[in-house]
Design an enzyme around this catalytic site. Structure first.
Site, PDB file in Angstrom:
ATOM      1  N   ASP A   1     -54.616  55.705  -5.443  1.00 26.50           N
ATOM      2  CA  ASP A   1     -54.412  56.651  -3.951  1.00 26.50           C
ATOM      3  C   ASP A   1     -53.303  57.670  -4.624  1.00 26.50           C
ATOM      4  O   ASP A   1     -52.593  57.606  -5.805  1.00 26.50           O
ATOM      5  CB  ASP A   1     -52.884  55.005  -3.880  1.00 26.50           C
ATOM      6  CG  ASP A   1     -52.029  56.244  -2.804  1.00 26.50           C
ATOM      7  OD1 ASP A   1     -52.768  56.045  -1.458  1.00 26.50           O
ATOM      8  OD2 ASP A   1     -50.688  56.757  -2.914  1.00 26.50           O
TER       9      ASP A   1
ATOM     10  N   GLU B   1     -58.413  59.436  -3.918  1.00 23.21           N
ATOM     11  CA  GLU B   1     -58.060  59.339  -3.048  1.00 23.21           C
ATOM     12  C   GLU B   1     -57.295  60.854  -3.046  1.00 23.21           C
ATOM     13  O   GLU B   1     -55.875  61.195  -3.414  1.00 23.21           O
ATOM     14  CB  GLU B   1     -57.486  58.931  -2.087  1.00 23.21           C
ATOM     15  CG  GLU B   1     -56.603  59.419  -0.970  1.00 23.21           C
ATOM     16  CD  GLU B   1     -55.193  59.250  -0.003  1.00 23.21           C
ATOM     17  OE1 GLU B   1     -54.920  59.346   0.672  1.00 23.21           O
ATOM     18  OE2 GLU B   1     -54.409  58.852  -1.673  1.00 23.21           O
TER      19      GLU B   1
END
Length: 622
Positions: free
Chosen positions: A306, A358
């Site tokens: 993330d 990401e």
């Protein structure tokens, strides 16, 4: 005999102890439990818990080199709650074990703050041997990868409104994913997080599955069940920042141990969390080990990392209020090194693993191997594709011809990295509306537009990801406190959308032409028909090919010609306007034969009937 060996201490001090969880934390045996904790600023560390009636001074740990403490407590057994009681600078405070394998639900606290539980992770009997020995096939970069993204707590609820447990959700989730043809499930973070509204992205216990859905064996059962159905599991991993709850990692030993000491770098301005100091060896040990821990102990097949951009840039969201690196630059050298080392160690031990980033900027080489200077991820989320494609799809069809480039220019960078195309949770929250609600028109047109959008996602180079609820066209945007609107899935248009998605996944898994995401796997037939808002392209893998024809207007187009490779018959493999999917059944009666009419640089062409807001997938007959 000490639990920590000289080798352990050496690798710890080097920042290369990639399995530190085997020494740190609580490790029970027949007579008691070994405890280990990193607290260099403390001058005394005790462990208190059920086994000593929470008495201070009963069990004192021994200091070792590298800021490590360890000790053996007789009678401490699995299921006992415990905490560390530390003294630094004359002050005493209590902390939850950073390496805790399990944490208790707050409602059951018998001691101030969140307690850990001594846990043996080696008692579960796995049944996924077949998957573990063959998983390199479905996860290979040259094969299909279609991911169903899930927030476990809101996927489905019991009748009285509670979330399903790990064990309760296992069979229905496996059934659903298998029926739709996804290859993998990706869970939003399941590590322990105090604030449910963070969706798991503000973590306190990096080694403990959240108590909300059950115990560690429950999560093992869920993953085991998915594996036995031939479904891979990817976990969302958050190595960039952590929750500020006082019982956790923040100011752990009376100093800024896990977070930056520099106040300009310490707090993440977007989320109010603390940022890991990636340059500290103890932090690197903690995070490197954590990545491998989920694969070692829970058989996880990969990690989606993330907020990578927030790790890479020291000035991320700081608007000038930041500290440069030693060279005066904005790059976070410690984070870069950590990400590279993590990917290297993961692929050394699990060559078949899936590591996704990401990363929302144009940082070069995210999926370039580390030996060539890259970060070493297998895939990067294609955020630009997601933004531009949804921006286009949300426009009224009459206006789309003025925005034709939103669809075509994504191919200008489609091969610069190994991409995954994400229609993710981030796009259906915070007032952005659901995918269904983004689509223009009445319900029939919304369904047709979504079928068209999904066809383009499967035709476009890149692996695939869809957030839960998108498969049947949920009306309201996602709410972590509410279950999906499953009643909609039985309505004809929504049922048809699921049928379409299942057929796309089936085609994808069985069509090698769609697996080649390199430049030689894509060929434009016609990208410039902006007046009719039609795109036509070919996907190739060797001598196998599929042609996608996408009509982004509600106008039926008769005798629409596209160039074809030679004389022959073409099958209509899929037609999104079929009445099976809730469409109007406009098409080409299943097949069409090419004519000797020049078009798009070819000597032959196909005369097609394009359905309204429809997608055709054509395949040459063998």
């Amino acid at each position: 005999m000490p639990h920590l060996t000289d080798d352990d201490i050496y690798y710890w001090r080097q920042g290369t102890h990639t399995h530190s969880y085997e020494r740190m934390g609580a490790h029970p045996n027949q007579r008691g439990t070994w405890f280990g904790v990193w607290a260099p600023n403390a001058d005394r560390v005790e462990v208190t818990g059920d086994f000593n009636d929470w008495r201070f001074g009963a069990d004192v740990l021994d200091r070792r080199e590298g800021g490590l403490w360890e000790g053996y407590v007789r009678g401490a057994q699995p299921g006992d709650k415990y905490k560390y009681h530390l003294r630094a600078g004359g002050e005493w405070f209590d902390r939850t074990d950073p390496y805790a394998f399990r944490m208790e639900p707050p409602a059951q606290n018998t001691y101030e703050g969140l307690s850990a539980l001594i846990t043996d992770l080696d008692t579960y009997t796995w049944g996924d041997d077949a998957w573990m020995t063959t998983r390199e096939g479905p996860s290979g970069i040259d094969g299909p990868l279609s991911i169903y993204e899930v927030h476990l707590g809101s996927w489905r609820h019991e009748e009285h409104g509670a979330s399903l447990s790990y064990r309760e959700v296992a069979e229905p989730l496996a059934d659903h994913v298998q029926n739709l043809g996804f290859t993998h499930v990706e869970f939003l973070p399941l590590a322990e997080h105090p604030y449910y509204g963070s969706w798991g992205y503000q973590i306190l216990g990096y080694y403990a599955p959240t108590f909300r859905y059950g115990d560690p064996e429950g999560l093992m059962h869920l993953i085991d069940t998915l594996h036995q159905r031939g479904i891979g599991v990817i976990m969302d991993w958050v190595p960039g920042h952590f929750a500020t709850d006082p019982q956790g990692l923040t100011y752990f030993d009376g100093s800024h141990l896990f977070e930056y000491e520099d106040p300009l770098m310490r707090e993440h301005p977007d989320w109010g969390t603390r940022v890991f100091d990636f340059g500290k060896n103890g932090v690197r040990n903690f995070l490197l080990s954590n990545a491998l821990f989920w694969m070692d102990k829970y058989h996880v097949d990969g990690l989606r990392v993330d907020a990578v951009a927030s790790m890479l840039y020291r000035d991320y969201s700081r608007e000038g209020d930041w500290s440069p690196n030693v060279h005066g630059g904005r790059e976070n050298l410690g984070a870069i090194s950590l990400l590279q080392d993590t990917n290297e160690h993961v692929y050394d031990e699990y060559p078949e693993a899936i590591m996704l980033a990401e990363e929302s900027t144009a940082w070069p080489g995210v999926t370039t191997p580390t030996e060539h200077g890259g970060l070493g991820f297998l895939y990067k989320w294609n955020m630009g594709w997601m933004h531009d494609t949804l921006e286009y799809a949300s426009k009224e069809p009459v206006h789309r011809k003025h925005h034709h480039g939103d669809l075509t220019w994504t191919l200008s960078w489609a091969f610069s990295e190994n991409y995954t195309l994400p229609l993710s949770h981030d796009e259906v929250v915070h007032g952005k509306n659901s995918l269904w609600s983004k689509m223009p028109g009445d319900d029939w047109q919304k369904a047709a537009n979504l079928r068209l959008l999904y066809a383009h996602m499967f035709g476009h180079p890149g692996k695939k990801l869809l957030f839960m609820g998108g498969e049947f066209g949920q009306h309201r945007e996602w709410d972590h406190d509410r279950a999906l609107e499953w009643d909609l899935a039985d309505e004809p248009l929504h049922e048809g959308l699921m049928e379409w998605l299942g057929d796309l996944n089936h085609l994808y898994q069985n069509a090698p032409a769609l697996w080649n995401d390199q430049e030689d796997g894509f060929e434009w037939i016609a990208y410039d028909d902006r007046e009719n808002s039609v795109l036509t392209y070919r996907r190739l893998n060797g001598d196998r090919s599929l042609v996608f024809v996408l009509n982004f207007t509600p106008v039926v187009r008769e005798d629409y010609r596209i160039g074809a490779t030679g004389d022959g018959r073409w099958h209509e493999r899929l037609n999104s306007d079929s009445d099976v999917y809730g469409g109007s059944n406009v098409g080409n009666r299943g097949a069409v034969h090419s004519d000797p009419v020049e078009k798009h640089g070819h000597s032959h062409s196909l005369s097609l009937t394009l359905p309204p807001l429809g997608a055709l997938v054509l395949e040459p007959a063998e």
